[in-house]
Design a protein around this motif. Structure first.
Motif, PDB file in Angstrom:
ATOM      1  N   MET A  14       0.752  -1.283   0.006  1.00 42.06           N
ATOM      2  CA  MET A  14      -0.183   0.131  -0.017  1.00 42.06           C
ATOM      3  C   MET A  14       0.914   1.168  -0.026  1.00 42.06           C
ATOM      4  N   ALA A  15       0.623   2.315  -0.886  1.00 41.36           N
ATOM      5  CA  ALA A  15       1.495   3.381  -1.083  1.00 41.36           C
ATOM      6  C   ALA A  15       0.565   4.763  -0.757  1.00 41.36           C
ATOM      7  N   THR A 115       3.267   7.156   7.165  1.00 47.35           N
ATOM      8  CA  THR A 115       2.169   6.906   7.419  1.00 47.35           C
ATOM      9  C   THR A 115       1.862   7.514   9.078  1.00 47.35           C
ATOM     10  N   PHE A 116       2.928   7.063   9.766  1.00 48.91           N
ATOM     11  CA  PHE A 116       2.794   7.069  11.440  1.00 48.91           C
ATOM     12  C   PHE A 116       2.926   8.556  11.573  1.00 48.91           C
ATOM     13  N   TYR A 117       3.746   9.419  10.954  1.00 44.63           N
ATOM     14  CA  TYR A 117       3.608  11.067  11.158  1.00 44.63           C
ATOM     15  C   TYR A 117       2.195  11.583  10.813  1.00 44.63           C
ATOM     16  N   ARG A 118       1.807  10.927   9.729  1.00 40.19           N
ATOM     17  CA  ARG A 118       0.554  11.512   9.258  1.00 40.19           C
ATOM     18  C   ARG A 118      -0.650  11.250  10.183  1.00 40.19           C
ATOM     19  N   ASP A 119      -0.675   9.961  10.595  1.00 39.86           N
ATOM     20  CA  ASP A 119      -2.034   9.311  11.336  1.00 39.86           C
ATOM     21  C   ASP A 119      -1.913   9.261  12.703  1.00 39.86           C
ATOM     22  N   CYS A 120      -0.822   8.888  13.090  1.00 40.58           N
ATOM     23  CA  CYS A 120      -0.373   8.236  14.508  1.00 40.58           C
ATOM     24  C   CYS A 120       0.314   9.405  15.525  1.00 40.58           C
ATOM     25  N   PRO A 188      -6.451  -4.745  12.647  1.00 40.67           N
ATOM     26  CA  PRO A 188      -6.354  -5.337  11.207  1.00 40.67           C
ATOM     27  C   PRO A 188      -6.369  -4.540   9.933  1.00 40.67           C
ATOM     28  N   ALA A 189      -7.190  -3.588  10.245  1.00 42.83           N
ATOM     29  CA  ALA A 189      -7.156  -2.462   8.803  1.00 42.83           C
ATOM     30  C   ALA A 189      -5.964  -1.772   8.527  1.00 42.83           C
ATOM     31  N   MET A 190      -5.030  -1.610   9.765  1.00 39.95           N
ATOM     32  CA  MET A 190      -3.709  -1.013   9.648  1.00 39.95           C
ATOM     33  C   MET A 190      -2.464  -1.651   8.963  1.00 39.95           C
ATOM     34  N   GLN A 191      -3.009  -3.064   8.778  1.00 37.50           N
ATOM     35  CA  GLN A 191      -1.876  -3.912   8.609  1.00 37.50           C
ATOM     36  C   GLN A 191      -1.198  -3.768   7.182  1.00 37.50           C
ATOM     37  N   ASP A 192      -1.940  -3.200   6.172  1.00 40.86           N
ATOM     38  CA  ASP A 192      -1.521  -3.094   4.820  1.00 40.86           C
ATOM     39  C   ASP A 192      -0.184  -2.187   5.037  1.00 40.86           C
ATOM     40  N   ILE A 193      -0.253  -1.253   6.056  1.00 43.92           N
ATOM     41  CA  ILE A 193       1.024  -0.384   6.122  1.00 43.92           C
ATOM     42  C   ILE A 193       1.767  -0.702   7.277  1.00 43.92           C
ATOM     43  N   PHE A 194       1.336  -1.311   8.342  1.00 45.01           N
ATOM     44  CA  PHE A 194       2.142  -1.905   9.467  1.00 45.01           C
ATOM     45  C   PHE A 194       1.926  -3.325   9.703  1.00 45.01           C
ATOM     46  N   ILE A 277      10.267   0.996  10.739  1.00 47.17           N
ATOM     47  CA  ILE A 277       9.847  -0.267  10.961  1.00 47.17           C
ATOM     48  C   ILE A 277       8.676  -0.723  11.904  1.00 47.17           C
ATOM     49  N   CYS A 278       7.770   0.297  11.967  1.00 41.96           N
ATOM     50  CA  CYS A 278       6.553   0.185  12.715  1.00 41.96           C
ATOM     51  C   CYS A 278       5.689  -1.060  12.245  1.00 41.96           C
ATOM     52  N   GLY A 279       5.130  -1.831  13.016  1.00 49.85           N
ATOM     53  CA  GLY A 279       4.454  -3.094  12.529  1.00 49.85           C
ATOM     54  C   GLY A 279       3.725  -3.323  13.852  1.00 49.85           C
ATOM     55  N   THR A 280       2.890  -4.536  13.524  1.00 47.69           N
ATOM     56  CA  THR A 280       2.247  -4.859  14.594  1.00 47.69           C
ATOM     57  C   THR A 280       2.412  -6.382  15.150  1.00 47.69           C
ATOM     58  N   GLY A 281       2.134  -6.584  16.409  1.00 51.13           N
ATOM     59  CA  GLY A 281       2.667  -7.749  16.968  1.00 51.13           C
ATOM     60  C   GLY A 281       2.623  -7.522  18.485  1.00 51.13           C
TER      61      GLY A 281
END
Length: 381
Positions: A14-15, A115-120, A188-194, A277-281
């Protein structure tokens, strides 16, 4: 505005398509940082008054041996008149090191930070640099971020290592950050980016990167490896999928590169940067990475349980129920997995400057000492 964007979803790749107006291009090198470009950033972000222009710029490359995956430049503009615009900014664009660029591209790192700077970032419990503008091409990973220069804050230093008192503050803030996203239905919806820790790209690419780096570990640092973990080189890669599976839950948003060179203090307030390197886990991944690599061995040794418990205590203040035995088991998995950072960076060890070589060596040896001290290889054997 200098940057404008629309979102396109294409699975994990996703870009964010951020187009640069007025014919300005993404930064590829220092020569692209022109007065016109900087003026566009300042005006587009609302930081430059009408009638004031940028007449000249000076640049200084910073973070060499610190920022491994990107180039950082401090830019000092000369303005045509009095202004409240920033005296300097920092710009960030892809590394020119082919090995590290290949890693960043293969693991889809750059889009995550934008994405992190924009949304989180606006809701994060720690401070970070203000983002003045960002762009990434839709068909590859060329990117640019222009952000606040926060060099006046007190930095932590990876080579020196973090004191236990500073480490405890950073672990409590990390717990606050993880608590915001703990088992969130938004993840789950964020996992395309993270992406999740367990994903096909990681399962395929990380063992390959390990295989490229380990021969140089033996060549340049083999004599320094603790005897009890020396055999890790031959068993680690085959356990990647298992380790990632064991670092998937409870799920939260992980920083992914939570280490000293990405931390500083504004007075008593922690500041955290670098979200590539943000991700989910499992949040214990960040805990294991930070403790095993950012605290000097002689400072950390004997305090692992204390530091992990401090983090867990803080989570519980947010009403989160913790299985402490499971979290300790995951900590052992995490510190074994995180040896990969030092090993994969050894692939281009000979090309690094002195600080870069020392940083890579310290990352590796501290992590292996941590694994040895906690007999952590038993969890993957």
């Amino acid at each position: 505005m200098l940057f404008r964007g629309e979102q396109q979803t294409e699975g994990i790749l996703m870009a964010i398509v951020d187009l640069i107006t007025s014919g300005l291009g993404l930064l590829a090198s220092e020569k692209d940082i022109t007065p016109t470009w900087v003026e566009g950033v300042m005006r587009g972000s609302g930081n430059l008054e009408d009638g004031v222009t940028v007449t000249a710029v000076s640049t200084e490359r910073i973070g060499e041996g610190v920022g491994i995956l990107s180039i950082l430049q401090r830019v000092t503009p000369t303005y045509s008149g009095a202004t409240k615009a920033p005296k300097s900014i920092v710009v960030k664009y892809p590394t020119d090191d082919p090995v590290q660029r290949g890693t960043a591209d293969a693991l889809v790192f750059y889009i995550r930070e934008l994405t992190f700077y924009r949304d989180c970032a606006p809701s994060a419990p720690f401070k970070t640099a203000k983002c003045y503008g960002q762009a990434i091409e839709s068909d590859n990973t060329n990117f640019t971020i222009a952000m606040e220069d926060i060099s006046h804050y007190r930095p932590l230093n990876q080579l020196d290592g973090v004191s236990l008192s500073d480490a405890k503050i950073m672990l409590e803030k990390l717990a606050d950050f993880h608590a915001m996203w703990w088992n969130s239905p938004k993840l789950p919806a964020m996992q395309d980016i993270f992406p999740p820790m367990l994903n096909p790209i990681y399962e395929t690419v990380i063992p390959m990167l390990w295989a490229q780096g380990w021969p140089n570990v033996e060549k340049y640092a083999g004599h320094l490896l603790p005897d009890s973990v020396r055999h890790i080189g031959g068993i680690w890669a085959e356990k990647v999928s298992w380790m990632l599976t064991n670092l998937m839950a409870p799920m939260t948003l992980c920083h992914g590169d939570y280490r000293a060179d990405n931390m500083m203090f504004d007075g008593n307030e922690p500041v955290v940067i670098d979200y590539q390197i943000c991700g989910t886990g499992s949040g214990i991944f960040d805990v294991g990475y930070f403790i095993s690599q950012s605290i000097a061995t002689k400072e950390r040794r004997g305090h692992d349980r204390e530091l992990v418990d401090l983090y867990l205590d803080r989570l519980e203040t947010h009403g989160i129920t913790i299985d402490r035995d499971e979290m300790w088991r995951q900590y052992l998995v995490a510190i074994v997995f995180c040896v990969t950072y030092g090993v994969t960076s050894f692939a281009n060890y000979a090309e690094q400057n002195d600080r870069g070589q020392q940083l890579i060596s310290d990352m590796l040896l501290r992590s292996l000492d941590c694994v040895a001290d906690n007999d952590a290889l038993k969890v993957i054997s």
